[in-house]
Design an enzyme around this catalytic site. Structure first.
Site, PDB file in Angstrom:
ATOM      1  N   PRO A  72       0.787  -1.224   0.000  1.00  0.00           N
ATOM      2  CG  PRO A  72      -0.174  -1.130   2.117  1.00  0.00           C
ATOM      3  CD  PRO A  72       0.487  -2.074   1.160  1.00  0.00           C
ATOM      4  CG  ASN A  73      -0.290   4.301   1.261  1.00  0.00           C
ATOM      5  OD1 ASN A  73      -1.250   4.842   0.729  1.00  0.00           O
ATOM      6  ND2 ASN A  73      -0.375   3.723   2.455  1.00  0.00           N
ATOM      7  NE  ARG A 128       4.161   6.553   1.218  1.00  0.00           N
ATOM      8  CZ  ARG A 128       4.372   5.343   1.739  1.00  0.00           C
ATOM      9  NH1 ARG A 128       4.784   4.335   0.966  1.00  0.00           N
ATOM     10  NH2 ARG A 128       4.185   5.131   3.006  1.00  0.00           N
ATOM     11  CE1 TYR A 183       8.954   4.990   2.595  1.00  0.00           C
ATOM     12  CE2 TYR A 183       7.383   6.787   2.842  1.00  0.00           C
ATOM     13  CZ  TYR A 183       7.922   5.585   3.288  1.00  0.00           C
ATOM     14  OH  TYR A 183       7.410   4.996   4.417  1.00  0.00           O
ATOM     15  CB  ALA A 238       1.475   0.183   6.095  1.00  0.00           C
ATOM     16  CG  HIS A 243       5.374  -2.139  10.137  1.00  0.00           C
ATOM     17  ND1 HIS A 243       6.696  -2.530  10.108  1.00  0.00           N
ATOM     18  CD2 HIS A 243       5.262  -1.124   9.237  1.00  0.00           C
ATOM     19  CE1 HIS A 243       7.359  -1.759   9.240  1.00  0.00           C
ATOM     20  NE2 HIS A 243       6.507  -0.909   8.700  1.00  0.00           N
ATOM     21  CG  ASP A 250       0.040 -17.392   8.449  1.00  0.00           C
ATOM     22  OD1 ASP A 250       1.151 -17.532   8.995  1.00  0.00           O
ATOM     23  OD2 ASP A 250      -1.034 -17.336   9.081  1.00  0.00           O
ATOM     24  CG  HIS A 259      11.114  -2.424   4.286  1.00  0.00           C
ATOM     25  ND1 HIS A 259       9.747  -2.376   4.196  1.00  0.00           N
ATOM     26  CD2 HIS A 259      11.419  -3.591   4.895  1.00  0.00           C
ATOM     27  CE1 HIS A 259       9.245  -3.469   4.742  1.00  0.00           C
ATOM     28  NE2 HIS A 259      10.234  -4.225   5.169  1.00  0.00           N
ATOM     29  CB  SER A 308      12.563   4.238   4.672  1.00  0.00           C
ATOM     30  OG  SER A 308      11.576   3.390   5.233  1.00  0.00           O
ATOM     31  NE  ARG A 322      10.204   5.854   8.364  1.00  0.00           N
ATOM     32  CZ  ARG A 322       9.225   5.685   7.462  1.00  0.00           C
ATOM     33  NH1 ARG A 322       9.360   4.754   6.527  1.00  0.00           N
ATOM     34  NH2 ARG A 322       8.150   6.446   7.492  1.00  0.00           N
ATOM     35  NE  ARG A 335       7.084   4.191   9.857  1.00  0.00           N
ATOM     36  CZ  ARG A 335       5.984   4.317   9.098  1.00  0.00           C
ATOM     37  NH1 ARG A 335       5.668   3.383   8.236  1.00  0.00           N
ATOM     38  NH2 ARG A 335       5.220   5.388   9.187  1.00  0.00           N
TER      39      ARG A 335
HETATM   40  C1  DQA Z   1       8.236   0.957   3.583  1.00  0.00           C
HETATM   41  C2  DQA Z   1       8.364   1.184   5.094  1.00  0.00           C
HETATM   42  C3  DQA Z   1       7.033   0.977   5.796  1.00  0.00           C
HETATM   43  O1  DQA Z   1       7.167   1.191   7.187  1.00  0.00           O
HETATM   44  C4  DQA Z   1       6.002   1.958   5.262  1.00  0.00           C
HETATM   45  O2  DQA Z   1       4.742   1.717   5.844  1.00  0.00           O
HETATM   46  C5  DQA Z   1       5.918   1.962   3.776  1.00  0.00           C
HETATM   47  C6  DQA Z   1       7.136   1.819   2.985  1.00  0.00           C
HETATM   48  C7  DQA Z   1       9.540   1.292   2.845  1.00  0.00           C
HETATM   49  O3  DQA Z   1       9.655   0.894   1.681  1.00  0.00           O
HETATM   50  O4  DQA Z   1      10.424   1.951   3.395  1.00  0.00           O
HETATM   51  O5  DQA Z   1       4.850   2.182   3.206  1.00  0.00           O
HETATM   52  O6  DQA Z   1       7.957  -0.410   3.360  1.00  0.00           O
END
Ligand code: DQA
Length: 147
Positions: free
Chosen positions: A9-10, A17, A22, A76, A79, A86, A99, A101, A106, A110
């Site tokens: 997501p995102n 964002r 990022y 996200a 976490h 599974d 990831h 980041s 952080r 996370r």
């Molecule tokens: C992420 C790190 C996650 O904590 C965050 O919710 C993301 C991106 C990363 O690529 O750094 O959406 O997975």
């Protein structure tokens, strides 16, 4: 090697964002980067992004018998998602978590990654480059396994 690359997501909002975390490159740039990395080593890839946990679980399940390995940035859901953990365990494919980041530098929430429990390796804090490392790691890993 047939690779499934999953982005959670995102990640489709990259470039918009939190650019301080990022970066300024957008999601199509990430997909192009991943496709180039795969092409460079002669790997086939499918890049999948979803904002929905169940859709990610479905995609992991569909990889059984069709893909050789998985690279996953669960975003996200990292976490929170026992379901994604599974699903990775269920298909039993070699997987690497990425990831953009450094999640360990952080917020404390996370620092927990459920999917990492089903992954051979976790790569974080390296931006797009982390995907290259994951792809090359899985390519080398599968070559070793086939020896
Ligand atoms: C992420 C790190 C996650 O904590 C965050 O919710 C993301 C991106 C990363 O690529 O750094 O959406 O997975």
């Amino acid at each position: 090697m047939k690779l499934l690359i999953i982005n959670g997501p995102n990640l489709n909002m990259l470039g918009i964002r939190e650019p301080n975390i990022y970066g300024r490159q957008d999601y199509p740039a990430l997909v192009a980067y991943i496709e180039n990395c795969c092409a460079a080593i002669g790997a086939e890839c499918k890049v999948f992004q979803s904002n929905h946990e169940g859709a990610i679980v479905d995609e992991i399940q569909a990889a059984y018998g069709t893909a050789d390995a998985i690279v996953i940035n669960p975003a996200a859901y990292t976490h929170t998602s026992v379901a994604i953990l599974d699903a990775l365990k269920a298909v039993g494919l070699p997987a690497v978590e990425v990831h953009l980041s450094n999640i360990y530098e952080r917020e404390e929430f996370r620092h927990i990654s459920y999917p990492s429990l089903a992954c051979l390796k976790s790569i974080y804090g390296k931006g797009f480059e982390g995907y290259r490392e994951a792809i090359e790691y899985l390519n080398d890993y599968l070559k070793e396994c086939r020896k």
